[in-house]
Design a protein around this motif. Structure first.
Motif, short mmCIF file in Angstrom:
data_model
loop_
_atom_site.label_atom_id
_atom_site.label_comp_id
_atom_site.label_asym_id
_atom_site.label_seq_id
_atom_site.Cartn_x
_atom_site.Cartn_y
_atom_site.Cartn_z
N THR A 176 4.31 -44.65 27.58
CA THR A 176 3.32 -44.17 26.61
C THR A 176 3.57 -44.84 25.27
O THR A 176 4.72 -45.01 24.85
N SER A 177 2.48 -45.22 24.60
CA SER A 177 2.59 -45.75 23.25
C SER A 177 1.34 -45.35 22.47
O SER A 177 0.27 -45.92 22.64
N ASN B 193 1.84 -40.75 18.22
CA ASN B 193 2.80 -39.64 18.24
C ASN B 193 4.04 -39.94 19.08
O ASN B 193 5.14 -39.49 18.76
N ASN B 194 3.87 -40.69 20.16
CA ASN B 194 4.98 -40.90 21.09
C ASN B 194 5.12 -42.38 21.48
O ASN B 194 4.13 -43.11 21.57
N LYS C 91 7.24 -43.87 24.63
CA LYS C 91 8.08 -43.49 25.76
C LYS C 91 8.38 -44.71 26.63
O LYS C 91 7.47 -45.43 27.05
N THR D 42 15.19 -46.81 17.36
CA THR D 42 14.36 -45.88 16.60
C THR D 42 13.87 -46.51 15.30
O THR D 42 12.68 -46.45 14.96
N ARG E 105 6.21 -42.14 15.05
CA ARG E 105 6.12 -41.73 16.45
C ARG E 105 7.50 -41.48 17.03
O ARG E 105 8.48 -42.13 16.68
N LYS E 106 7.57 -40.52 17.95
CA LYS E 106 8.82 -40.07 18.53
C LYS E 106 9.23 -40.99 19.68
O LYS E 106 8.44 -41.30 20.56
N SER F 130 11.36 -41.77 23.06
CA SER F 130 12.04 -41.13 24.20
C SER F 130 12.25 -42.17 25.29
O SER F 130 11.38 -42.99 25.56
#
Length: 534
Positions: free
Chosen positions: A431-432, A435-436, A438, A462, A473-474, A476
């Motif tokens: 996912t990009s 917000n995220n 991944k 990060t 964006r987070k 993970s």
């Protein structure tokens, strides 16, 4: 006083007079200065480059009563005796005429006696490779553990004929051919000292025909001076060396470059009538091509190596040949040289080689024209299917937009820590969005997953992700069980393998390369595909 040949008159008497052997002279001089004198030396190299002269100078240097630094004084009694060859303690032995075991046994007996006048008793064995095998074996023990007052200096032009057991007991010094610039300056200096009129072109020709051998060059000067009556000029030098043949070769080379087949055939008949050596002609043309390629690469000709007329000639014909054609002709004449050495019918081999050389561009053009004018009929349905399959394969093998973005991000991470980027490249983006971000790893890539999840690597990833996208964006990173997705590094490796395979197939099927292979009876042994720089 009787006339002394130039090669003997100008024989070096000090280390600094040895020309073009800096490594050898520096090492021997330091050994004398430091008192680290070995018991056995082996001087190897071509003829006439200073091996025996260096051995005599070394013998004088270690025995001189009043040395000038590391050089002998050449005025004391010992130096004069060694120079004259009358010293009882410096014995020169000709290996060619004293090659048997009996002579070596006598030598073994004589080494026991201490020197009569000198510090060291020195044996200079010239052409040592001529000794018989039993003679070498008889010399082994004496050479390994000679008396303290004995030094062996052996000289040879064929080091490969010296037994390994002898080589291992000596310090070996490899003399090289004297460089062209050094030889030119030295010969010019000798002619000036002798007050002999000379021209630059004659010195260049003498130097080139001596092949790096100073003794040959000085002997040739003596011969030319005797013939010409006291001068060294290009006319007499060319006549004595048989360089009139070069005029015929020059004309032949021009005709080959002009691709004038009729004139080449007529000129070849003249060569046959004069009885010129085909191997000599072929070697000369190869040398011409070497000079041309050198000039094209550097932008100039070696002035000390070539005469002014030769430079004019090469400058003129350079306009008729480009680098690619020069390379092709170089290969063709190299093959012709090999054929002339191994086949009996030299005249036919030589004539056919010239015919190929004079037709080389026409042959290539003809094959290219044939391939264009007579295309192979194709099955349109099969061609269409093949083309569609090729396009689909290319699209599958290419990187999509997400992969390209992922590649750029990894490049940024690599600037901070290459290890982090390398391990992260085994993952893939799940996912990009704003917000995220991944990243996933398959079970097979657990090793790389564990590394990038360490704090020092996570901190780098990060920070780079935030700077790269310009938002918060987070991040993970997860391990996906059962996933068969491929990481970017694996995709790029497959892509490179695919393109490399296609490139090799295209090269093997290339009609021009096939023509060159057939023309020179060659084969492709390896194809190296280099990666393009980013």
């Amino acid at each position: 006083m009787a006339y002394l040949a130039l090669a003997r008159k100008y024989r070096p008497q000090n280390f600094h007079e040895i020309v073009g052997q800096d490594f050898v002279i520096k090492t021997l001089s330091n050994a004398i200065e430091l008192g680290r004198i070995s018991h056995a030396y082996l001087f190897t190299g071509p003829r006439g480059v200073g091996k025996t002269s260096t051995a005599r100078i070394f013998a004088k240097a270690v025995n001189c009563k009043t040395p000038d630094g590391v050089n002998p004084c050449n005025t004391c009694e010992i130096c004069e005796e060694i120079t004259d060859g009358s010293s009882m303690d410096v014995i020169e032995i000709d290996g060619a005429s004293n090659r048997g075991i009996d002579e070596i046994r006598q030598l073994r007996e004589s080494v026991r006696f201490i020197p009569a006048k000198c510090n060291y008793k020195i044996y200079i064995i010239d052409e040592v490779h001529m000794l018989t095998e039993p003679a070498f074996n008889a010399l082994l023990k004496t050479l390994e553990e000679p008396p303290e007052h004995v030094i062996f200096i052996m000289a040879t032009t064929d080091a490969h004929r010296i037994p390994p057991t002898i080589l291992s007991r000596c310090q070996r010094y490899d003399f090289k051919k004297i460089p062209a610039d050094f030889m030119y300056d030295y010969l010019s200096g000798v002619l000036q000292k002798e007050e002999i009129e000379h021209d630059r072109d004659a010195v260049s020709v003498i130097m080139r025909n001596s092949e790096g051998c100073m003794r040959d060059a000085l002997s040739l000067v003596d011969q030319i001076v005797a013939y010409s009556g006291g001068t060294v000029n290009i006319q007499d030098t060319s006549y004595l060396l048989g360089l009139s043949d070069y005029t015929i070769i020059n004309r032949l080379f021009e005709l080959v470059l002009n691709e004038d087949i009729t004139a080449v055939v007529k000129h070849t008949e003249e060569i046959n009538l004069k009885g010129l050596d085909y191997i000599f002609i072929t070697k000369t043309i190869i040398e011409y091509l070497k000079h041309i390629m050198f000039a094209k690469a550097t932008g100039y000709f070696p002035e000390k190596e070539l005469t002014s007329e030769e430079i004019k000639y090469f400058t003129k014909i350079m306009e008729k040949i480009d680098e690619n054609r020069a390379f092709v002709l170089f290969q063709l004449f190299q093959k012709l040289l090999q054929d002339l050495k191994f086949y009996d019918m030299q005249q036919y081999v030589f004539e056919f080689g010239l015919y190929k050389a004079a037709n080389i561009s026409k042959v290539i053009d003809a094959s290219a024209a044939a391939s264009k004018s007579a295309p192979i009929p194709e099955n349109k349905t099969a061609a269409k299917t093949s083309d569609t399959h090729g396009k689909s394969t290319d699209s599958k093998m290419g990187l999509n937009d997400m992969d390209k973005m992922w590649d750029k991000l990894l490049d940024q991470i690599s600037k901070y820590n290459p290890s982090t980027s390398a391990n992260l490249s085994h993952g893939y983006i799940i996912t990009s969005d704003s917000n995220n971000f991944k990243v996933g790893f398959s079970e097979a890539k657990r090793f790389h997953y564990d590394i990038v999840n360490k704090k020092e690597h996570l901190d780098i990833i990060t920070n780079v992700v935030r700077n790269f996208f310009g938002d918060d964006r987070k991040l993970s990173i997860v391990l996906e069980n059962g996933s068969k997705k491929k990481g970017l590094s694996e995709k790029k490796e497959e892509l490179e393998t695919y393109h490399e395979k296609k490139t090799k197939e295209e090269i093997n099927k290339n009609e021009m390369i096939s023509k060159i292979k057939n023309e020179f009876n060659g084969k492709i042994t390896n194809i190296k595909v280099y990666k393009a720089n980013k």
